[in-house]
Design a protein around this motif. Structure first.
Motif, mmCIF file in Angstrom:
data_model
loop_
_atom_site.group_PDB
_atom_site.id
_atom_site.type_symbol
_atom_site.label_atom_id
_atom_site.label_comp_id
_atom_site.label_asym_id
_atom_site.label_seq_id
_atom_site.Cartn_x
_atom_site.Cartn_y
_atom_site.Cartn_z
ATOM 1 N N GLN A 1 0.834 -1.204 0.000
ATOM 2 C CA GLN A 1 0.000 0.000 0.000
ATOM 3 C C GLN A 1 0.876 1.263 0.000
ATOM 4 O O GLN A 1 0.588 2.232 -0.691
ATOM 5 C CB GLN A 1 -0.893 -0.037 1.235
ATOM 6 N N GLU A 2 1.914 1.212 0.828
ATOM 7 C CA GLU A 2 2.886 2.308 0.859
ATOM 8 C C GLU A 2 4.065 1.885 0.001
ATOM 9 O O GLU A 2 4.546 0.767 0.120
ATOM 10 C CB GLU A 2 3.372 2.555 2.293
ATOM 11 N N ASN A 3 4.556 2.805 -0.837
ATOM 12 C CA ASN A 3 5.646 2.404 -1.724
ATOM 13 C C ASN A 3 6.939 2.203 -0.944
ATOM 14 O O ASN A 3 7.130 2.741 0.138
ATOM 15 C CB ASN A 3 5.834 3.438 -2.836
ATOM 16 N N ARG A 4 7.823 1.402 -1.504
ATOM 17 C CA ARG A 4 9.130 1.134 -0.907
ATOM 18 C C ARG A 4 10.227 1.723 -1.790
ATOM 19 O O ARG A 4 11.296 1.140 -1.944
ATOM 20 C CB ARG A 4 9.332 -0.375 -0.738
ATOM 21 N N LEU A 5 9.938 2.869 -2.372
ATOM 22 C CA LEU A 5 10.940 3.515 -3.212
ATOM 23 C C LEU A 5 12.002 4.169 -2.331
ATOM 24 O O LEU A 5 11.722 4.552 -1.198
ATOM 25 C CB LEU A 5 10.261 4.593 -4.076
ATOM 26 N N PHE A 6 13.224 4.312 -2.873
ATOM 27 C CA PHE A 6 14.251 5.060 -2.158
ATOM 28 C C PHE A 6 13.928 6.546 -2.293
ATOM 29 O O PHE A 6 13.857 7.065 -3.407
ATOM 30 C CB PHE A 6 15.633 4.803 -2.765
ATOM 31 N N PRO A 7 13.747 7.250 -1.185
ATOM 32 C CA PRO A 7 13.393 8.675 -1.280
ATOM 33 C C PRO A 7 14.536 9.527 -1.829
ATOM 34 O O PRO A 7 14.293 10.601 -2.374
ATOM 35 C CB PRO A 7 13.053 9.063 0.163
ATOM 36 N N TRP A 8 15.776 9.045 -1.691
ATOM 37 C CA TRP A 8 16.921 9.837 -2.129
ATOM 38 C C TRP A 8 17.356 9.500 -3.549
ATOM 39 O O TRP A 8 18.351 10.009 -4.036
ATOM 40 C CB TRP A 8 18.088 9.660 -1.157
ATOM 41 N N LYS A 9 16.610 8.628 -4.212
ATOM 42 C CA LYS A 9 16.878 8.352 -5.625
ATOM 43 C C LYS A 9 15.716 8.903 -6.448
ATOM 44 O O LYS A 9 14.570 8.897 -5.992
ATOM 45 C CB LYS A 9 16.989 6.845 -5.878
ATOM 46 N N THR A 10 16.009 9.338 -7.671
ATOM 47 C CA THR A 10 14.936 9.824 -8.534
ATOM 48 C C THR A 10 14.054 8.646 -8.955
ATOM 49 O O THR A 10 14.413 7.485 -8.768
ATOM 50 C CB THR A 10 15.496 10.479 -9.817
ATOM 51 N N GLY B 1 -0.654 8.940 -5.976
ATOM 52 C CA GLY B 1 -0.927 8.231 -7.228
ATOM 53 C C GLY B 1 0.325 8.084 -8.076
ATOM 54 O O GLY B 1 0.604 7.001 -8.609
ATOM 55 N N MET B 2 1.094 9.172 -8.169
ATOM 56 C CA MET B 2 2.315 9.113 -8.963
ATOM 57 C C MET B 2 3.336 8.183 -8.300
ATOM 58 O O MET B 2 4.088 7.481 -8.971
ATOM 59 C CB MET B 2 2.914 10.525 -9.146
ATOM 60 N N GLN B 3 3.351 8.165 -6.981
ATOM 61 C CA GLN B 3 4.265 7.262 -6.273
ATOM 62 C C GLN B 3 3.934 5.803 -6.567
ATOM 63 O O GLN B 3 4.822 4.982 -6.770
ATOM 64 C CB GLN B 3 4.203 7.515 -4.759
ATOM 65 N N GLN B 4 2.648 5.471 -6.607
ATOM 66 C CA GLN B 4 2.279 4.082 -6.893
ATOM 67 C C GLN B 4 2.550 3.723 -8.350
ATOM 68 O O GLN B 4 2.869 2.579 -8.663
ATOM 69 C CB GLN B 4 0.823 3.782 -6.520
ATOM 70 N N ARG B 5 2.438 4.704 -9.247
ATOM 71 C CA ARG B 5 2.848 4.451 -10.629
ATOM 72 C C ARG B 5 4.326 4.088 -10.671
ATOM 73 O O ARG B 5 4.736 3.159 -11.371
ATOM 74 C CB ARG B 5 2.643 5.703 -11.492
ATOM 75 N N ALA B 6 5.131 4.861 -9.950
ATOM 76 C CA ALA B 6 6.582 4.622 -9.921
ATOM 77 C C ALA B 6 6.869 3.256 -9.292
ATOM 78 O O ALA B 6 7.763 2.526 -9.729
ATOM 79 C CB ALA B 6 7.288 5.727 -9.138
ATOM 80 N N ASP C 1 7.929 -12.869 -12.753
ATOM 81 C CA ASP C 1 6.956 -13.878 -13.194
ATOM 82 C C ASP C 1 5.673 -13.724 -12.385
ATOM 83 O O ASP C 1 4.587 -14.023 -12.862
ATOM 84 C CB ASP C 1 7.499 -15.295 -12.947
ATOM 85 N N ILE C 2 5.861 -13.315 -11.133
ATOM 86 C CA ILE C 2 4.730 -13.219 -10.211
ATOM 87 C C ILE C 2 4.682 -11.817 -9.617
ATOM 88 O O ILE C 2 5.703 -11.295 -9.150
ATOM 89 C CB ILE C 2 4.879 -14.252 -9.067
ATOM 90 N N MET C 3 3.505 -11.212 -9.651
ATOM 91 C CA MET C 3 3.320 -9.907 -9.023
ATOM 92 C C MET C 3 2.478 -10.097 -7.768
ATOM 93 O O MET C 3 1.327 -10.515 -7.843
ATOM 94 C CB MET C 3 2.628 -8.953 -10.003
ATOM 95 N N LEU C 4 3.082 -9.809 -6.622
ATOM 96 C CA LEU C 4 2.403 -9.940 -5.335
ATOM 97 C C LEU C 4 1.999 -8.544 -4.900
ATOM 98 O O LEU C 4 2.849 -7.690 -4.647
ATOM 99 C CB LEU C 4 3.341 -10.575 -4.308
ATOM 100 N N MET C 5 0.706 -8.295 -4.840
ATOM 101 C CA MET C 5 0.247 -6.931 -4.590
ATOM 102 C C MET C 5 -0.626 -6.911 -3.337
ATOM 103 O O MET C 5 -1.671 -7.531 -3.283
ATOM 104 C CB MET C 5 -0.503 -6.426 -5.820
ATOM 105 N N ASP C 6 -0.134 -6.197 -2.325
ATOM 106 C CA ASP C 6 -0.789 -6.166 -1.021
ATOM 107 C C ASP C 6 -1.500 -4.827 -0.835
ATOM 108 O O ASP C 6 -0.865 -3.839 -0.459
ATOM 109 C CB ASP C 6 0.263 -6.404 0.081
ATOM 110 N N GLU C 7 -2.775 -4.777 -1.151
ATOM 111 C CA GLU C 7 -3.588 -3.562 -1.059
ATOM 112 C C GLU C 7 -2.919 -2.384 -1.777
ATOM 113 O O GLU C 7 -2.820 -1.291 -1.215
ATOM 114 C CB GLU C 7 -3.820 -3.186 0.416
ATOM 115 N N PRO C 8 -2.479 -2.590 -3.028
ATOM 116 C CA PRO C 8 -1.639 -1.558 -3.650
ATOM 117 C C PRO C 8 -2.370 -0.240 -3.916
ATOM 118 O O PRO C 8 -1.730 0.806 -3.951
ATOM 119 C CB PRO C 8 -1.219 -2.194 -4.976
ATOM 120 N N PHE C 9 -3.675 -0.321 -4.085
ATOM 121 C CA PHE C 9 -4.395 0.905 -4.470
ATOM 122 C C PHE C 9 -5.327 1.409 -3.371
ATOM 123 O O PHE C 9 -6.107 2.337 -3.590
ATOM 124 C CB PHE C 9 -5.208 0.648 -5.757
#
Ligand code: ADP
Ligand code: ADP
Length: 223
Positions: free
Chosen positions: A83-92, A135-140, A151-159
């Motif tokens: 649900q919350e993204n795991r992107l690196f905040p210090w990377k573009t 929304g843009m964060q989840q796109r990223a 091969d497998i997409m595991l999506m835990d309440e992504p939206f």
């Protein structure tokens, strides 16, 4: 590839001897390239099942098999979105999307750009995730997952945290990607409408007293 077998899965959390049975003798088969939703009330063990498939958690008993092999650790071929993204905040955004492939066998020229473009992130390549809307964060986040070619997409309440309109756009994007790329999708949600809209099959987990998890398997004819 992308077949998941859950075989008598049991997971007990034991913080300070509390003994919380999160999943009890669960069985489930997900075919390669199938889109399956797991629906159930909060606390019924959905995330625990997902984390066992991802390889983040070790089962207390039973097995999780992917294409016949027992899952023992995380693997980018099993991509996870929360649900919350795991992107690196210090990377573009672009650096986040390129990070996984870069760590393994290098980034194919133009691949990140085409995924970013497909996800509607044109013009946001050089932005940092915390500066973007949810929304843009989840796109990223979805772009990051696709870059690993799972091969497998595991999506835990992504939206679940998105507004209605953004949610609809992301659901369409996901279906588009799934139909084109033939990946297995396992999608956790507590939203009945979302489960029926997206999935071919809905697994309903029920939380009964004593924390026995029943699985009800429902086939859906998607319009
Ligand atoms: P869901 O995703 O369906 O909401 P979870 O898998 O998160 O369910 O949780 C299932 C049960 O396990 C709940 O009772 C929850 O409180 C408990 N639980 C989840 N994670 C932990 C943990 N790390 N330690 C102890 N108990 C946990
Ligand atoms: P939400 O956070 O409500 O889900 P969206 O992600 O759908 O919002 O964004 C709504 C609009 O705002 C989109 O058209 C998107 O292009 C634009 N947008 C999102 N983040 C930014 C930003 N950091 N700067 C400029 N425009 C943005």
């Amino acid at each position: 590839t992308g077949e998941i077998t859950i075989d008598d899965l049991r997971k007990v959390y034991d913080p300070n001897g509390e003994h919380v049975v999160a999943v009890d003798d669960m069985n489930l088969e997900v075919d390669a390239e199938e889109f399956v939703a797991i629906l159930g009330p909060s606390g019924c063990g959905k995330s625990t099942v997902m984390d066992c498939i991802a390889g983040y958690l070790e089962p207390t008993a039973g097995d999780v098999l992917v294409d016949g092999n027992r899952v023992s650790e995380p693997d980018p071929k099993r991509g996870v979105v929360f649900q919350e993204n795991r992107l690196f905040p210090w990377k573009t955004v672009q650096e986040n999307v390129e990070f996984g492939p870069q760590m393994r066998d290098g980034v194919e020229e133009g691949r990140a750009e085409s995924i970013l473009d497909e996800m509607g992130l044109d013009g946001f390549e050089d932005s940092y995730p915390p500066g973007l809307s949810g929304g843009m964060q989840q796109r990223a986040e979805l772009a990051r997952l696709l870059a690993n070619d799972p091969d497998i997409m595991l999506m835990d309440e992504p939206f679940s945290a998105l507004d209605a309109l953004t949610k609809e756009i992301m659901q369409e994007k996901l279906l588009e990607v799934w139909e084109r790329d033939n990946r297995t999708v396992l999608f956790i949600t507590h939203d009945v409408e979302e489960a029926i809209l997206l999935a071919d099959r809905v697994i309903v987990m029920t939380a009964r007293p004593g924390q026995v998890k029943d699985v009800i398997d429902v086939d859906i004819d998607r319009p």
